[in-house]
Design a protein around this motif. Structure first.
Motif, PDB file in Angstrom:
ATOM      1  N   ASP A 285      15.550   9.608 -11.286  1.00  0.00           N
ATOM      2  CA  ASP A 285      16.899   9.040 -11.382  1.00  0.00           C
ATOM      3  C   ASP A 285      16.951   7.599 -10.880  1.00  0.00           C
ATOM      4  O   ASP A 285      17.506   6.732 -11.551  1.00  0.00           O
ATOM      5  CB  ASP A 285      17.870   9.906 -10.578  1.00  0.00           C
ATOM      6  N   TYR A 286      16.382   7.354  -9.697  1.00  0.00           N
ATOM      7  CA  TYR A 286      16.392   6.012  -9.105  1.00  0.00           C
ATOM      8  C   TYR A 286      14.979   5.641  -8.669  1.00  0.00           C
ATOM      9  O   TYR A 286      14.139   6.519  -8.402  1.00  0.00           O
ATOM     10  CB  TYR A 286      17.309   5.957  -7.883  1.00  0.00           C
ATOM     11  N   TYR A 287      14.753   4.332  -8.560  1.00  0.00           N
ATOM     12  CA  TYR A 287      13.475   3.802  -8.082  1.00  0.00           C
ATOM     13  C   TYR A 287      13.726   2.958  -6.832  1.00  0.00           C
ATOM     14  O   TYR A 287      14.709   2.216  -6.758  1.00  0.00           O
ATOM     15  CB  TYR A 287      12.805   2.957  -9.166  1.00  0.00           C
ATOM     16  N   LEU A 288      12.821   3.075  -5.879  1.00  0.00           N
ATOM     17  CA  LEU A 288      12.921   2.361  -4.613  1.00  0.00           C
ATOM     18  C   LEU A 288      11.618   1.611  -4.376  1.00  0.00           C
ATOM     19  O   LEU A 288      10.566   2.215  -4.188  1.00  0.00           O
ATOM     20  CB  LEU A 288      13.180   3.345  -3.467  1.00  0.00           C
ATOM     21  N   CYS A 289      11.699   0.288  -4.388  1.00  0.00           N
ATOM     22  CA  CYS A 289      10.503  -0.553  -4.231  1.00  0.00           C
ATOM     23  C   CYS A 289      10.601  -1.355  -2.946  1.00  0.00           C
ATOM     24  O   CYS A 289      11.616  -2.008  -2.676  1.00  0.00           O
ATOM     25  CB  CYS A 289      10.362  -1.501  -5.421  1.00  0.00           C
ATOM     26  N   PHE A 290       9.526  -1.319  -2.163  1.00  0.00           N
ATOM     27  CA  PHE A 290       9.391  -2.157  -0.972  1.00  0.00           C
ATOM     28  C   PHE A 290       8.426  -3.288  -1.325  1.00  0.00           C
ATOM     29  O   PHE A 290       7.235  -3.051  -1.505  1.00  0.00           O
ATOM     30  CB  PHE A 290       8.870  -1.341   0.207  1.00  0.00           C
ATOM     31  N   LEU A 291       8.945  -4.491  -1.428  1.00  0.00           N
ATOM     32  CA  LEU A 291       8.144  -5.660  -1.803  1.00  0.00           C
ATOM     33  C   LEU A 291       7.809  -6.445  -0.542  1.00  0.00           C
ATOM     34  O   LEU A 291       8.689  -6.995   0.126  1.00  0.00           O
ATOM     35  CB  LEU A 291       8.913  -6.529  -2.791  1.00  0.00           C
ATOM     36  N   SER A 292       6.512  -6.492  -0.215  1.00  0.00           N
ATOM     37  CA  SER A 292       6.058  -7.129   1.015  1.00  0.00           C
ATOM     38  C   SER A 292       5.650  -8.578   0.767  1.00  0.00           C
ATOM     39  O   SER A 292       5.013  -8.889  -0.240  1.00  0.00           O
ATOM     40  CB  SER A 292       4.873  -6.358   1.596  1.00  0.00           C
ATOM     41  N   ALA A 293       6.005  -9.450   1.706  1.00  0.00           N
ATOM     42  CA  ALA A 293       5.716 -10.880   1.580  1.00  0.00           C
ATOM     43  C   ALA A 293       4.276 -11.168   1.994  1.00  0.00           C
ATOM     44  O   ALA A 293       4.000 -11.849   2.976  1.00  0.00           O
ATOM     45  CB  ALA A 293       6.692 -11.689   2.424  1.00  0.00           C
ATOM     46  N   GLN A 294       3.345 -10.653   1.223  1.00  0.00           N
ATOM     47  CA  GLN A 294       1.927 -10.896   1.460  1.00  0.00           C
ATOM     48  C   GLN A 294       1.160 -10.753   0.146  1.00  0.00           C
ATOM     49  O   GLN A 294       1.694 -10.233  -0.842  1.00  0.00           O
ATOM     50  CB  GLN A 294       1.380  -9.913   2.501  1.00  0.00           C
ATOM     51  N   ILE A 295      -0.051 -11.222   0.155  1.00  0.00           N
ATOM     52  CA  ILE A 295      -0.928 -11.152  -1.011  1.00  0.00           C
ATOM     53  C   ILE A 295      -2.226 -10.487  -0.588  1.00  0.00           C
ATOM     54  O   ILE A 295      -2.722 -10.708   0.513  1.00  0.00           O
ATOM     55  CB  ILE A 295      -1.199 -12.555  -1.596  1.00  0.00           C
ATOM     56  N   GLY A 296      -2.785  -9.667  -1.466  1.00  0.00           N
ATOM     57  CA  GLY A 296      -4.028  -8.977  -1.152  1.00  0.00           C
ATOM     58  C   GLY A 296      -4.216  -7.796  -2.072  1.00  0.00           C
ATOM     59  O   GLY A 296      -3.491  -7.634  -3.058  1.00  0.00           O
ATOM     60  N   GLY A 297      -5.181  -6.947  -1.758  1.00  0.00           N
ATOM     61  CA  GLY A 297      -5.413  -5.761  -2.558  1.00  0.00           C
ATOM     62  C   GLY A 297      -6.028  -6.071  -3.915  1.00  0.00           C
ATOM     63  O   GLY A 297      -6.293  -7.232  -4.267  1.00  0.00           O
ATOM     64  N   ASN A 298      -6.243  -5.009  -4.697  1.00  0.00           N
ATOM     65  CA  ASN A 298      -6.906  -5.165  -5.985  1.00  0.00           C
ATOM     66  C   ASN A 298      -6.203  -4.468  -7.142  1.00  0.00           C
ATOM     67  O   ASN A 298      -6.303  -4.902  -8.282  1.00  0.00           O
ATOM     68  CB  ASN A 298      -8.345  -4.621  -5.900  1.00  0.00           C
ATOM     69  N   MET A 299      -5.482  -3.384  -6.854  1.00  0.00           N
ATOM     70  CA  MET A 299      -4.928  -2.562  -7.924  1.00  0.00           C
ATOM     71  C   MET A 299      -3.416  -2.755  -8.045  1.00  0.00           C
ATOM     72  O   MET A 299      -2.699  -2.775  -7.050  1.00  0.00           O
ATOM     73  CB  MET A 299      -5.212  -1.079  -7.663  1.00  0.00           C
ATOM     74  N   ASN A 300      -2.939  -2.893  -9.299  1.00  0.00           N
ATOM     75  CA  ASN A 300      -1.502  -2.950  -9.538  1.00  0.00           C
ATOM     76  C   ASN A 300      -1.153  -2.167 -10.798  1.00  0.00           C
ATOM     77  O   ASN A 300      -2.021  -1.540 -11.411  1.00  0.00           O
ATOM     78  CB  ASN A 300      -1.020  -4.405  -9.648  1.00  0.00           C
ATOM     79  N   PHE A 301       0.126  -2.155 -11.171  1.00  0.00           N
ATOM     80  CA  PHE A 301       0.551  -1.476 -12.381  1.00  0.00           C
ATOM     81  C   PHE A 301       0.135  -2.322 -13.582  1.00  0.00           C
ATOM     82  O   PHE A 301       0.569  -3.469 -13.706  1.00  0.00           O
ATOM     83  CB  PHE A 301       2.069  -1.294 -12.396  1.00  0.00           C
ATOM     84  N   THR A 302      -0.691  -1.789 -14.449  1.00  0.00           N
ATOM     85  CA  THR A 302      -1.139  -2.536 -15.623  1.00  0.00           C
ATOM     86  C   THR A 302      -0.850  -1.735 -16.889  1.00  0.00           C
ATOM     87  O   THR A 302      -0.872  -0.504 -16.888  1.00  0.00           O
ATOM     88  CB  THR A 302      -2.651  -2.831 -15.550  1.00  0.00           C
TER      89      THR A 302
END
Length: 327
Positions: A285-302
């Motif tokens: 029904d709803y989506y909840l996203c926590f967007l962090s003010a940083q850069i890093g990692g390797n995997m994302n939604f593609t």
């Protein structure tokens, strides 16, 4: 009303089985006296929290600050207001409750305090609590309905869904570059908020690979809360049962290759990444996203194309917090 909405969204997901509600109180000269919200089921409703704050500003009566239960606050206001709410305007995202349950009736309180005018966002469709507007109107107080109704209805929608069937929301955390892997992403306050949501969830859904790789606990320890039941969505039922989530007291752990068990629950949080996003999108029904003010990692939604309507945006010390639904 926008102030009331903004405050109420801070507690979306933690008020189950009550709705998230916000309230703003405006003084005779247009000054903001209070902006409050309902914080947890069983605790004072948004109107009572706001009246408490406004009363203190108007009277400087410190005794009310010591009161925590709704009944205590109601009684103190009724015995000591001395007409201080004359000319006051109240904005509430949901029609004030008419019934006496775990808390007294907000509508009756407003009617006895003789406020000047009441603005209401959503009308209450709950048969046990509706009718509050009439109580206020019968006290010769002007009531205006459906103020920012679309926005207030979006705030109220989770409550309506779990009243009739169930409410399902999908939560994830990501960095500015979109990555969702590589350890802790969210701030401590964001993670505490998520734990508070787990505390009132019936069921938490997670993917099998996440369990095997991250070996999580998935409890509500940061909020000193209870651990929800777990659904692990996996084709394989083979798991290392020493993983912490299997060893939390008073919880069920279900392993299944489908989501049919959701029919037995009311308030459901799904945590995951791309795979879980795609598997669950037909019933979230709803989506909840926590967007962090940083850069890093390797995997994302593609390889995914989707659009969302943003219902609310908040900010803590590190993260931007977005409630959304698919457009």
């Amino acid at each position: 009303m926008n102030l009331a909405l903004r405050e109420a969204w801070k507690y979306q997901g933690v008020t189950f089985a009550n709705p998230a509600v916000g309230c703003t109180i405006v003084g005779n000269n247009g000054e903001i006296l209070a902006v409050e919200a309902h914080k947890r089921a069983g605790e004072p409703h948004a109107e009572v929290e706001a009246l408490k704050t406004a009363y203190f500003k108007l009277t400087n009566d410190e005794k009310i600050l010591e009161l925590t239960t709704s009944a205590q606050i109601h009684t103190h206001l009724l015995e000591n207001h001395n007409g201080c709410f004359n000319g006051i305007t109240v904005f509430t995202t949901l029609e004030p409750c008419s019934h006496i349950g775990k808390t007294p009736s907000c509508a009756t309180l407003l009617s006895k305090l003789k406020i000047k005018k009441l603005f209401v966002g959503s009308l209450d469709s709950n048969e046990a609590a509706c009718g509050g507007n009439k109580i206020v109107e019968d006290a010769d107080i002007e009531v205006e309905n459906c103020v920012l109704a679309k926005e207030c209805d979006a705030l109220l929608n989770p409550f309506k869904l779990w009243q009739s069937k169930r409410f399902v929301f999908f939560k994830w955390a990501q960095r500015l570059n979109g990555t969702v892997d590589g350890g802790t992403i969210s701030s401590n306050s964001s993670r505490t908020l998520v734990h508070a949501m787990r505390d009132v969830c019936d069921l938490l859904v997670i993917g099998g690979n996440t369990v095997r790789i991250d070996r999580p606990t998935l409890d509500a320890r940061l909020a000193d809360g209870r651990a929800p039941d777990i659904l692990i969505v996996s084709k394989s039922t083979e798991f290392d049962k020493t993983i912490p989530l299997f060893n939390v007291n008073d919880r069920k752990v279900i392993i299944s290759d489908n989501f049919s068990i959701l029919e037995n629950y009311k308030n459901i949080m799904i945590e995951g990444g791309q795979s879980m996003f795609e598997l669950s999108k037909d019933f979230v029904d709803y989506y909840l996203c926590f967007l962090s003010a940083q850069i890093g990692g390797n995997m994302n939604f593609t390889g995914i194309e989707d659009k969302f309507d943003i219902l609310n945006i908040q900010k803590d010390e590190q993260d931007i917090i977005m409630w959304m639904r698919r457009g």
